[in-house]
Design a protein around this motif. Sequence first.
Motif, mmCIF file in Angstrom:
data_model
loop_
_atom_site.group_PDB
_atom_site.id
_atom_site.type_symbol
_atom_site.label_atom_id
_atom_site.label_comp_id
_atom_site.label_asym_id
_atom_site.label_seq_id
_atom_site.Cartn_x
_atom_site.Cartn_y
_atom_site.Cartn_z
ATOM 1 N N ASN A 70 -109.584 63.700 113.301
ATOM 2 C CA ASN A 70 -108.287 63.016 112.937
ATOM 3 C C ASN A 70 -108.598 61.462 112.507
ATOM 4 O OD1 ASN A 70 -105.601 63.138 111.942
ATOM 5 N ND2 ASN A 70 -105.074 62.268 114.027
ATOM 6 N N LYS A 71 -109.256 60.813 113.261
ATOM 7 C CA LYS A 71 -109.577 59.214 113.061
ATOM 8 C C LYS A 71 -110.181 59.030 111.623
ATOM 9 C CE LYS A 71 -112.213 55.468 114.673
ATOM 10 N NZ LYS A 71 -113.125 55.189 115.920
ATOM 11 N N LEU A 72 -111.189 60.009 111.116
ATOM 12 C CA LEU A 72 -111.989 60.056 110.062
ATOM 13 C C LEU A 72 -111.187 60.673 108.814
ATOM 14 C CD1 LEU A 72 -115.370 60.739 111.748
ATOM 15 C CD2 LEU A 72 -114.427 58.462 111.005
ATOM 16 N N SER A 73 -109.880 61.309 109.294
ATOM 17 C CA SER A 73 -109.267 61.950 108.033
ATOM 18 C C SER A 73 -109.833 63.436 107.777
ATOM 19 C CB SER A 73 -108.904 61.195 106.824
ATOM 20 O OG SER A 73 -108.123 60.026 107.189
ATOM 21 N N LEU A 74 -110.552 63.900 108.615
ATOM 22 C CA LEU A 74 -111.007 65.234 108.398
ATOM 23 C C LEU A 74 -110.354 66.385 108.890
ATOM 24 C CD1 LEU A 74 -114.789 64.137 109.214
ATOM 25 C CD2 LEU A 74 -113.820 64.603 106.971
ATOM 26 N N SER A 75 -109.706 67.089 107.914
ATOM 27 C CA SER A 75 -108.502 68.204 108.603
ATOM 28 C C SER A 75 -108.841 69.582 108.235
ATOM 29 C CB SER A 75 -107.414 67.538 108.230
ATOM 30 O OG SER A 75 -107.060 67.623 106.778
ATOM 31 N N ASN A 76 -110.088 69.648 107.381
ATOM 32 C CA ASN A 76 -110.179 71.065 106.830
ATOM 33 C C ASN A 76 -111.328 71.657 107.973
ATOM 34 O OD1 ASN A 76 -110.375 73.032 105.242
ATOM 35 N ND2 ASN A 76 -111.740 72.221 103.820
ATOM 36 N N LEU A 77 -110.709 72.288 108.915
ATOM 37 C CA LEU A 77 -111.474 72.664 110.028
ATOM 38 C C LEU A 77 -111.403 74.200 110.103
ATOM 39 C CD1 LEU A 77 -110.409 70.511 113.042
ATOM 40 C CD2 LEU A 77 -112.055 69.958 111.617
ATOM 41 N N LEU A 78 -112.497 75.020 110.385
ATOM 42 C CA LEU A 78 -112.812 76.369 110.580
ATOM 43 C C LEU A 78 -113.215 76.530 112.181
ATOM 44 C CD1 LEU A 78 -114.749 77.352 107.576
ATOM 45 C CD2 LEU A 78 -112.154 77.676 107.840
ATOM 46 N N LEU A 79 -112.310 76.863 112.842
ATOM 47 C CA LEU A 79 -112.756 77.129 114.320
ATOM 48 C C LEU A 79 -113.406 78.552 114.362
ATOM 49 C CD1 LEU A 79 -109.488 75.616 116.141
ATOM 50 C CD2 LEU A 79 -111.773 74.604 115.860
#
Length: 132
Positions: free
Chosen positions: A116-125
């Motif tokens: 979140n701090k790095l603005s990476l929100s495109n996650l695939l769990l």
Amino acid sequence: MRRLVKKRELISMDLTPLIDVVFLLLIFFIVASEFKKNETILNLSLPASQSSSQIVKKEEVVIEITKEKLAYNSKETDFLQLEESLKDIDKKRALIVRIDKEVKYERVVKLLDLLNKLSLSNLLLVTKEDKK
């Protein structure tokens, strides 16, 4: 008077068709085989899920986390090195996150906070398929 002497011909099997077949089989198995790089470095026990799977191919970014270890693209790392590695990647790129089911929630939150701090929100769990 000349005697006619018949020379005996050695009878041998022609191996050319056999060699051709062997090479064709070899080529078939090489082409039909799926060569896969080792995607995971950590031995994970993934939780099960019944949702459909999504496959991402191009330039995958894989993060794995266990109780004690963290890995980024099949290389062991720590949270500081992970932050340095993720600073320069495209914000829209999919991040594949594999989390062992035994990991404490606080480690997962620490990873999510970093992303979140790095603005990476495109996650695939990633989970394993539930066989129910």
